[in-house]
Design a protein around this motif. Structure first.
Motif, short mmCIF file in Angstrom:
data_model
loop_
_atom_site.label_atom_id
_atom_site.label_comp_id
_atom_site.label_asym_id
_atom_site.label_seq_id
_atom_site.Cartn_x
_atom_site.Cartn_y
_atom_site.Cartn_z
N GLU A 56 0.81 -1.22 0.00
CA GLU A 56 0.00 0.00 0.00
C GLU A 56 0.85 1.28 0.00
N GLU A 57 2.15 1.13 -0.09
CA GLU A 57 3.03 2.29 -0.03
C GLU A 57 3.47 2.71 -1.44
N ARG A 58 4.10 3.88 -1.49
CA ARG A 58 4.78 4.33 -2.70
C ARG A 58 6.27 4.40 -2.37
N PHE A 59 7.10 3.76 -3.19
CA PHE A 59 8.52 3.77 -2.86
C PHE A 59 9.38 3.80 -4.12
N LEU A 60 10.63 4.16 -3.91
CA LEU A 60 11.64 4.22 -4.96
C LEU A 60 12.95 3.70 -4.40
N ILE A 61 13.55 2.74 -5.08
CA ILE A 61 14.89 2.26 -4.75
C ILE A 61 15.79 2.61 -5.93
N HIS A 62 16.77 3.47 -5.68
CA HIS A 62 17.65 3.93 -6.74
C HIS A 62 18.95 3.15 -6.74
N ASP A 63 19.25 2.50 -7.85
CA ASP A 63 20.50 1.79 -8.04
C ASP A 63 21.49 2.77 -8.66
N GLN A 64 22.39 3.28 -7.85
CA GLN A 64 23.34 4.29 -8.31
C GLN A 64 24.42 3.71 -9.22
N THR A 65 24.69 2.43 -9.09
CA THR A 65 25.71 1.80 -9.92
C THR A 65 25.28 1.72 -11.38
N HIS A 66 24.03 1.34 -11.60
CA HIS A 66 23.55 1.09 -12.96
C HIS A 66 22.64 2.19 -13.48
N GLY A 67 22.38 3.22 -12.66
CA GLY A 67 21.53 4.31 -13.11
C GLY A 67 20.11 3.88 -13.38
N MET A 68 19.57 3.03 -12.51
CA MET A 68 18.22 2.51 -12.67
C MET A 68 17.46 2.66 -11.34
N GLY A 69 16.14 2.59 -11.42
CA GLY A 69 15.33 2.71 -10.22
C GLY A 69 14.14 1.78 -10.25
N LEU A 70 13.83 1.19 -9.09
CA LEU A 70 12.60 0.42 -8.93
C LEU A 70 11.55 1.35 -8.36
N VAL A 71 10.52 1.63 -9.15
CA VAL A 71 9.46 2.57 -8.77
C VAL A 71 8.19 1.78 -8.52
N TYR A 72 7.53 2.10 -7.39
CA TYR A 72 6.31 1.36 -7.05
C TYR A 72 5.24 2.30 -6.51
N GLN A 73 4.03 2.11 -6.99
CA GLN A 73 2.83 2.67 -6.38
C GLN A 73 1.86 1.51 -6.26
N PRO A 74 0.85 1.58 -5.39
CA PRO A 74 0.03 0.40 -5.11
C PRO A 74 -0.34 -0.42 -6.34
N TYR A 75 0.24 -1.64 -6.35
CA TYR A 75 -0.04 -2.69 -7.33
C TYR A 75 0.49 -2.39 -8.72
N GLN A 76 1.43 -1.46 -8.82
CA GLN A 76 2.10 -1.18 -10.09
C GLN A 76 3.57 -0.92 -9.82
N SER A 77 4.44 -1.60 -10.56
CA SER A 77 5.88 -1.39 -10.37
C SER A 77 6.57 -1.39 -11.72
N ALA A 78 7.74 -0.76 -11.76
CA ALA A 78 8.54 -0.72 -12.98
C ALA A 78 9.98 -0.44 -12.62
N VAL A 79 10.89 -0.97 -13.41
CA VAL A 79 12.31 -0.65 -13.30
C VAL A 79 12.64 0.27 -14.46
N ILE A 80 13.02 1.50 -14.13
CA ILE A 80 13.21 2.53 -15.16
C ILE A 80 14.58 3.18 -15.03
N PRO A 81 15.09 3.78 -16.11
CA PRO A 81 16.37 4.47 -16.02
C PRO A 81 16.27 5.73 -15.16
N ILE A 82 17.19 5.88 -14.22
CA ILE A 82 17.32 7.10 -13.41
C ILE A 82 18.82 7.34 -13.26
N ASP A 83 19.37 8.19 -14.08
CA ASP A 83 20.82 8.39 -14.07
C ASP A 83 21.29 8.95 -12.73
N THR A 84 20.66 10.02 -12.28
CA THR A 84 21.03 10.63 -11.01
C THR A 84 19.78 10.95 -10.21
#
Length: 260
Positions: free
Chosen positions: A169-197
Motif C-alpha cells: 500500500e506504499e509508494r517507494f523508490l529504490i535507486h541503483d546508483q551503480t547502474h543508473g536505474m530505479g525500482l518505482v512502485y505505487q500500489p499494485y504497479q511497479s517498474a524498473v526505469i532508467p534514473i541516471d542521477t
C-alpha cells in the motif's frame, strides 16, 4: 572453441540484443572473440560487427533455450545477464553453444570454465540480492519511501517482488546508483526505469528524529563483550555501510539524541 580472430560483436546492451548476437553467431557460423556495447565500438584494432536488435530473431532464440537445454537453463541465462561478470555476454554465448550440443546436462558441467564462471556469478548475484533485502534503508520524503543502493550486480529485478509484497500500500523508490536505474512502485504497479542521477532532498526534522532513534536502537542492542568487527564485515560487507542509517553518523551537535 576457437573464436573468429579479431571479430567483436557490438550490441545495444539489452537482453534481446544479446539473443540476436547468438542468432548471428549460428547463422554466420562464427564465434566472436568478444561481445561489447555499441558505445564501445570506437576500437580500430579488431574487426567489429554491429548486431541490430530484431525481436523476431530474439524470440526464436528465447524459445529454443528451454526446448534444448530445459526450463532451468532459461532462468539461469536471464540471471547471468544481470551479473557483473566481466565478458558475461561472451560467456553466455559459449554456454548456450555448449548447451545446444549437450542438452540439459550442461547445467551440471561445472568442470567447464564457462559454466563454472556463470554459476559463480549467478550465485553472487543471488546472494547480493538476498543481502540487500535486509540492508536497504528507506527515508520518507513527501510521503514516498526512498532508498539508495550501489550493488555490484543489477539486482533490482530480483528485489522487486520482495519489496512490492512487503509494502503493497506504499509508494517507494529504490535507486541503483551503480547502474543508473530505479525500482518505482505505487500500489499494485511497479517498474524498473532508467534514473541516471537522483538528488535526495534534505531530511526534515521528523526524518532526522527517526534516523537518530534507529541509531540509538542499533547501539543499545549491541553486546559490548561480543564485539567482533571481522564477523560483522563478513555478514555485512563494508561497501553497503554508506547507505545504511546506523552507520551514517552526523556530527554530535547535529544529533537530536545522544547514542551511547
Amino acid at each position: 572453441m576457437p573464436d573468429d580472430a579479431g571479430l567483436i560483436y557490438y550490441y545495444d546492451g539489452s537482453f534481446d540484443g544479446l539473443l540476436c548476437c547468438i542468432f548471428e553467431s549460428y547463422e554466420k557460423k562464427e564465434v566472436p572473440m568478444d561481445i561489447q556495447l555499441a558505445a564501445n565500438s570506437h576500437s580500430q584494432l579488431f574487426l567489429g560487427k554491429t548486431i541490430p536488435t530484431d525481436l523476431r530473431k530474439a524470440k526464436r532464440v528465447l524459445a529454443s533455450i528451454p526446448q534444448k537445454l530445459g526450463p532451468a537453463a532459461l532462468n539461469f541465462v536471464k540471471r547471468a545477464f544481470l551479473t557483473c561478470l566481466e565478458q558475461k555476454e561472451l560467456h553466455i554465448l559459449l554456454f548456450l553453444r555448449l548447451g545446444y550440443s549437450q542438452g540439459p546436462s550442461v547445467m551440471a558441467m561445472l568442470a567447464n570454465d564457462n559454466v563454472s564462471k556463470l554459476a559463480k556469478a549467478v550465485k553472487h548475484l543471488e546472494r547480493e540480492s538476498h543481502l540487500l533485502t535486509g540492508f536497504v534503508r528507506f527515508s520518507i520524503f513527501n510521503n514516498v519511501l526512498v532508498a539508495a543502493i550501489a550493488p555490484q550486480n543489477f539486482v533490482l529485478p530480483l528485489m522487486a517482488q520482495h519489496f512490492c509484497e512487503r509494502f503493497p500500500e506504499e509508494r517507494f523508490l529504490i535507486h541503483d546508483q551503480t547502474h543508473g536505474m530505479g525500482l518505482v512502485y505505487q500500489p499494485y504497479q511497479s517498474a524498473v526505469i532508467p534514473i541516471d542521477t537522483l538528488e535526495m532532498p534534505e531530511a526534515d526534522e521528523t526524518e532526522r528524529a527517526f534516523r537518530d532513534l534507529w541509531r540509538l536502537f542499533y547501539d543499545t542492542i549491541a553486546i559490548e563483550g561480543r564485539y567482533n568487527p571481522k564477523c560483522r564485515r563478513s555478514h555485512m560487507p563494508m561497501r553497503y555501510w554508506k547507505y545504511m542509517t546506523e552507520f551514517d553518523r552526523p556530527p554530535k551537535k547535529e544529533q537530536g539524541l545522544t547514542a551511547r
